[in-house]
Scaffold this active site. Sequence first.
Site, PDB file in Angstrom:
ATOM      1  N   THR A 108     -20.145  -1.519  -9.476  1.00  0.00           N
ATOM      2  CA  THR A 108     -20.434  -2.936  -9.252  1.00  0.00           C
ATOM      3  C   THR A 108     -20.620  -3.255  -7.771  1.00  0.00           C
ATOM      4  O   THR A 108     -21.421  -4.111  -7.401  1.00  0.00           O
ATOM      5  CB  THR A 108     -19.286  -3.790  -9.840  1.00  0.00           C
ATOM      6  OG1 THR A 108     -19.206  -3.486 -11.229  1.00  0.00           O
ATOM      7  CG2 THR A 108     -19.519  -5.258  -9.664  1.00  0.00           C
ATOM      8  N   THR A 184     -15.049   0.648 -10.112  1.00  0.00           N
ATOM      9  CA  THR A 184     -13.585   0.568 -10.141  1.00  0.00           C
ATOM     10  C   THR A 184     -12.955   1.300 -11.321  1.00  0.00           C
ATOM     11  O   THR A 184     -11.802   1.716 -11.240  1.00  0.00           O
ATOM     12  CB  THR A 184     -13.130  -0.908 -10.200  1.00  0.00           C
ATOM     13  OG1 THR A 184     -13.743  -1.529 -11.327  1.00  0.00           O
ATOM     14  CG2 THR A 184     -13.492  -1.641  -8.933  1.00  0.00           C
ATOM     15  N   ASP A 185     -13.741   1.478 -12.402  1.00  0.00           N
ATOM     16  CA  ASP A 185     -13.117   2.006 -13.623  1.00  0.00           C
ATOM     17  C   ASP A 185     -12.458   3.369 -13.406  1.00  0.00           C
ATOM     18  O   ASP A 185     -11.380   3.628 -13.920  1.00  0.00           O
ATOM     19  CB  ASP A 185     -14.163   2.126 -14.751  1.00  0.00           C
ATOM     20  CG  ASP A 185     -14.694   0.778 -15.187  1.00  0.00           C
ATOM     21  OD1 ASP A 185     -14.190  -0.248 -14.684  1.00  0.00           O
ATOM     22  OD2 ASP A 185     -15.613   0.741 -16.027  1.00  0.00           O
ATOM     23  N   LYS A 263      -5.970   1.331 -12.002  1.00  0.00           N
ATOM     24  CA  LYS A 263      -6.586   0.039 -12.310  1.00  0.00           C
ATOM     25  C   LYS A 263      -5.786  -0.574 -13.452  1.00  0.00           C
ATOM     26  O   LYS A 263      -5.688   0.019 -14.525  1.00  0.00           O
ATOM     27  CB  LYS A 263      -8.050   0.242 -12.716  1.00  0.00           C
ATOM     28  CG  LYS A 263      -8.783  -1.043 -13.031  1.00  0.00           C
ATOM     29  CD  LYS A 263     -10.276  -0.837 -13.243  1.00  0.00           C
ATOM     30  CE  LYS A 263     -10.930  -2.165 -13.578  1.00  0.00           C
ATOM     31  NZ  LYS A 263     -12.382  -2.081 -13.709  1.00  0.00           N
TER      32      LYS A 263
HETATM   33  N1  ASP Z   1     -18.077  -0.269 -14.924  1.00  0.00           N
HETATM   34  C1  ASP Z   1     -18.079  -0.388 -13.486  1.00  0.00           C
HETATM   35  C2  ASP Z   1     -17.804   0.969 -12.887  1.00  0.00           C
HETATM   36  O1  ASP Z   1     -16.700   1.413 -12.891  1.00  0.00           O
HETATM   37  C3  ASP Z   1     -17.086  -1.396 -13.057  1.00  0.00           C
HETATM   38  C4  ASP Z   1     -16.975  -1.586 -11.561  1.00  0.00           C
HETATM   39  O2  ASP Z   1     -17.719  -1.093 -10.765  1.00  0.00           O
HETATM   40  O3  ASP Z   1     -16.079  -2.299 -11.167  1.00  0.00           O
HETATM   41  O4  ASP Z   1     -18.712   1.573 -12.420  1.00  0.00           O
END
Ligand code: ASP
Length: 486
Positions: A108, A184-185, A263
């Site tokens: 993201t 973040t995942d 997370k």
């Molecule tokens: N689904 C995304 C990822 O982990 C979520 C994010 O970037 O926060 O790539």
Amino acid sequence: MDDNKEFQGYKGRALEILKRYDVHVWDKAEVETTRGHFSGKILPRAENTDDLHIVMKVVTGYNIGIDISTITSMQGERDPQPNFKVPEKEFPYTPGLPHVKLLGTGGTIASRLDYRTGAVIPAFSPGELFGAVPELADICNLETEKVFAVFSENMSPKEYLALANKIGDEVRKGIDGIVIGHGTDTLAHTATALTYMCQNLPMPVVLVGSQRSSDRPSSDAALNLMHAMTAAGHGDIAEVMVCMFGPTSDEYGFLHRGTRVRKMHSSYRSTFRTIGDTPLATISRKEGVRPIKEQYNARRHGKEREVEVITTLDAYKASVAAAKPNVTRIVPVFDDRVAILYYYPGMKPDVLDALIDRGYKGIVWNGTGLGHVNRGMFDAIQRATDAGIHQYMSVQTIWGYTHMFVYDTGRDLMARGIIPAANMLAESAYIKLGWALGLSHDREEVRKLMLTPINDELTPREPIDGYLVYQGGVPEVEEFVHKVHK
Ligand code: ASP
């Protein structure tokens, strides 16, 4: 409307309603519905969604779908030159500021809304980044490199190895700090992998993501990036860290050790938490990095930098024993025949049998309570050990240690070859086992690697302030929550 490219090949009912009210894609529109009034910009409908809704970006920045059967009237005002590109600018060079390298992997933080599909897609460009967050130029001199452009569920050991080698290259070149933009995942998985693969770093490696994309008003992308660049360029902590929102407000961020971070919320911006310990430091633009932990690997200011790329156990042991202060160890190894097995009541041994038959070499169990699985698994666990599979136990409770001497189940499991992994997080143990098996398959050597901490993936004890999980309902917690929840 037929000449509008966004609608080519599409003859749905949503289009008819736009035609009926003479409203166009990109128009600023006022829409009356049986559920209320909406104003915002009409977006092209995604290729892969139904034709029963129109999509609007409302003033709050959120995109909503409006069921066309609820629409009673619409009015549109043309936007002569719709422009949704972030302006690109060349990043300026400022003598005296530290040199930071940003390695982009996607997620993201590097995303914007794709108006073709309506989804958030990875799109990373240095100029875009500076265009979007000009404050970065006050913090550092930035070089960027798009290494991957994936959402983080697509990161895997192959990508960890590539990143570790890139970090080695940058260390050699004398960079002052590295920031890795990441979804973040699975940010914590990559952070823990890079901790094992890049040891005794002379400068910080900061992984950063954002929970909300930069086209949303509540985006955390800019602040997290500024914090990460500050920690990488100016901070004294030379470890692999995760930099994300601290409290729910934007007062400061946290730096977490890559091996102990998780997370913890699917949508909150303040989602990353150090488990079983306090965060390593806080970070703010005003005050920079303020360590919370007293012990950390400090930045080395000298120009002398040596990098050893190590791929064998003997070379690793020799390098650790030599403990040369200026040598960075890059250990880019991983055996991917490793799995995490999350135990659930009623689990049957055939799940484990499948891994044995498929030639898996390592299993991290995520057991109940102090580290348990049911008796029905015992024979299969013994078979796995006999087949040479290295098995470690972590706890589903997330906080706390395995204690496998307490109940007979724990003792029975250890007798069948499962080794307790103390307070290693399951993800951290999984990555470490893959890394250790990349160096050796000898049971004792792997056990030593697994149980010798590299950077607090195992700690001798959990401090009392390392376990704080607040929930409302009692006055003192309510008061606290309302104070910090701005
Ligand atoms: N689904 C995304 C990822 O982990 C979520 C994010 O970037 O926060 O790539």
